[in-house]
Motif scaffolding. Structure first.
Motif, short mmCIF file in Angstrom:
data_model
loop_
_atom_site.label_atom_id
_atom_site.label_comp_id
_atom_site.label_asym_id
_atom_site.label_seq_id
_atom_site.Cartn_x
_atom_site.Cartn_y
_atom_site.Cartn_z
N PRO A 1 0.83 -1.25 -0.03
CA PRO A 1 0.18 0.15 -0.07
C PRO A 1 0.74 1.25 0.04
CG PRO A 1 -1.03 -1.63 1.68
CD PRO A 1 0.33 -2.18 1.08
N ASP A 2 0.46 2.25 -0.80
CA ASP A 2 1.22 3.39 -0.89
C ASP A 2 0.28 4.56 -1.34
OD1 ASP A 2 0.93 3.11 -3.47
OD2 ASP A 2 2.96 2.71 -4.10
N GLN A 3 0.67 5.50 -2.06
CA GLN A 3 0.12 6.78 -2.15
C GLN A 3 -0.79 6.66 -3.71
OE1 GLN A 3 -0.93 9.06 -0.19
NE2 GLN A 3 0.27 8.18 1.42
N ARG A 4 -0.56 5.58 -4.30
CA ARG A 4 -1.17 5.37 -5.64
C ARG A 4 -2.58 5.20 -5.48
NH1 ARG A 4 -0.06 0.12 -9.23
NH2 ARG A 4 -1.66 0.34 -11.05
N ARG A 5 -3.39 5.86 -6.23
CA ARG A 5 -4.74 6.13 -6.20
C ARG A 5 -5.34 5.22 -7.11
NH1 ARG A 5 -6.18 10.43 -3.28
NH2 ARG A 5 -4.82 11.71 -2.95
N LEU A 6 -6.45 4.47 -6.92
CA LEU A 6 -7.40 3.62 -7.68
C LEU A 6 -7.88 4.19 -8.82
CD1 LEU A 6 -8.99 1.45 -4.68
CD2 LEU A 6 -6.68 0.92 -6.25
N ARG A 7 -7.92 3.61 -9.98
CA ARG A 7 -8.34 4.22 -11.22
C ARG A 7 -9.36 3.48 -11.63
NH1 ARG A 7 -7.67 8.59 -10.50
NH2 ARG A 7 -5.88 9.42 -9.80
N ASP A 8 -10.56 4.07 -12.56
CA ASP A 8 -11.41 3.30 -12.91
C ASP A 8 -10.99 2.36 -13.95
OD1 ASP A 8 -14.32 3.04 -13.88
OD2 ASP A 8 -13.72 4.01 -15.80
N GLY A 9 -11.69 1.24 -13.88
CA GLY A 9 -10.99 0.09 -14.84
C GLY A 9 -9.93 -0.81 -14.10
N ASP A 10 -9.46 -0.53 -12.85
CA ASP A 10 -8.41 -1.46 -12.15
C ASP A 10 -8.84 -2.44 -11.66
OD1 ASP A 10 -6.14 0.41 -12.72
OD2 ASP A 10 -6.31 1.41 -10.54
N ILE A 11 -8.14 -3.65 -11.41
CA ILE A 11 -8.73 -4.76 -10.51
C ILE A 11 -7.64 -4.54 -9.49
CG2 ILE A 11 -9.86 -6.27 -12.31
CD1 ILE A 11 -7.28 -7.99 -12.32
N LEU A 12 -8.27 -4.85 -8.30
CA LEU A 12 -7.39 -4.84 -6.81
C LEU A 12 -7.53 -6.13 -6.18
CD1 LEU A 12 -5.87 -3.05 -4.60
CD2 LEU A 12 -8.48 -2.68 -3.84
N SER A 13 -6.32 -6.73 -5.75
CA SER A 13 -6.49 -7.78 -5.22
C SER A 13 -6.04 -7.32 -3.54
CB SER A 13 -5.46 -8.91 -5.28
OG SER A 13 -5.70 -9.18 -6.67
N VAL A 14 -6.73 -7.64 -2.51
CA VAL A 14 -6.48 -7.26 -1.31
C VAL A 14 -6.20 -8.71 -0.36
CG1 VAL A 14 -7.24 -6.12 0.90
CG2 VAL A 14 -7.70 -5.34 -1.32
N ASP A 15 -5.05 -8.48 0.20
CA ASP A 15 -4.92 -9.85 1.09
C ASP A 15 -4.58 -9.57 2.47
OD1 ASP A 15 -3.92 -12.26 1.93
OD2 ASP A 15 -2.25 -12.85 0.16
N ILE A 16 -5.18 -10.03 3.52
CA ILE A 16 -5.12 -9.80 5.13
C ILE A 16 -4.96 -10.97 5.76
CG2 ILE A 16 -7.51 -9.25 4.96
CD1 ILE A 16 -6.71 -7.41 7.50
#
Ligand code: MF3
Ligand code: CO
Length: 250
Positions: free
Chosen positions: A80-95
């Motif tokens: 995780p950092d200051q990158r902003r999510l964009r329309d059309g991204d796919i995001l994997s979140v692991d916890i």
């Protein structure tokens, strides 16, 4: 050595799993265009601590954050950092969360805004592969059948299975025996395991739209597809029961 968990231990892991699942539900609500991955990390870290859990990724081999956020061609271990999510991204979140000395671990991949049907299908097939793997997870079945069910489904749909990273046993440690590859190899068949009641497993198909070769970025963590094509990741922590598997991260 694969350690089987007692009912008392499983009960604690259910609580750890519940915190993980609720954290991922929060992600589904708050991960939107313009939100940074650091925002997601901050929010979930707070949530976990407030629930009496410990975010286990933080400090693991020097990993700096509480969750992994992997975008598009990133497979796992995105920081995780200051990158902003964009329309059309796919995001994997692991916890991963430790609760009273026991760990649960799960991941989802979600879309931000609009994605194409093809990309939607990548996510769907990955989640289906996880569900199929859980369906064959049962006392007296072989570990390789779990791997096989993932590989068969993913490859039959025209996608590839990542080979450089695997699922794993879980319990007092985030990573315990056995390793759970998402494909079948000679080595796996030679060292196959019979599943027993009380084994706790983190099953985690990582799949991609192109070739399965991977690369680690300069930050020494983020794993990406070599061809930079999209990748998805779903994970649940389950416990093997006599007639199936119980999902703990719900
Ligand atoms: N969830 C990952 C796994 O199953 C672990 C993330 S690595 C960490 O192996 F460093 F971020 F903790
Ligand atoms: Co895991």
């Amino acid at each position: 050595m694969i350690v089987c968990k007692s009912e008392r231990e499983i009960e604690i892991m259910r609580k750890a799993g519940r915190i993980v699942a609720d954290a991922l539900s929060i992600i589904k609500e708050i991960a939107k265009e313009d939100v940074t991955t650091e925002d997601l990390n901050t929010r979930l870290e707070k949530y976990v601590l407030q629930k009496g859990g410990i975010p286990v990724f933080k400090g693991y081999r020097g990993y700096p954050k509480s969750i992994c956020t992997s975008i598009n061609e990133e497979i796992v271990h995105g920081i995780p950092d200051q990158r902003r999510l964009r329309d059309g991204d796919i995001l994997s979140v692991d916890i991963g969360v430790e609760y009273r000395k026991y760990v649960a671990d799960a991941a989802i991949t979600i879309s931000i805004g609009e994605i194409s049907e093809e990309v939607e299908n990548l996510l769907k097939v990955c989640e289906e592969a996880l569900n199929k793997a859980i369906e064959v997870t049962c006392a007296n079945n072989k570990l390789s059948e779990v791997s096989r069910s993932i590989q068969n489904h993913v490859e039959s749909q025209g996608f590839s299975v990542i080979r450089d990273y695997t699922g794993h046993g879980i319990g007092r440690q985030m990573h315990e025996d056995p390793q759970i590859p998402n494909f079948v190899s000679k080595e796996l068949l030679k060292a196959d395991e019979i599943l027993l009641q009380g084994m706790a497993l983190a099953i985690e198909p990582m799949i991609c739209a192109g070739k399965y070769d991977t690369e680690v970025l300069e930050n020494r963590w983020t794993v990406v597809t070599k061809d930079r094509k999209l990748s998805a990741h779903f994970e649940h922590t389950v416990v093997v029961t006599e007639n199936g598997a119980e999902i703990l991260t719900v």
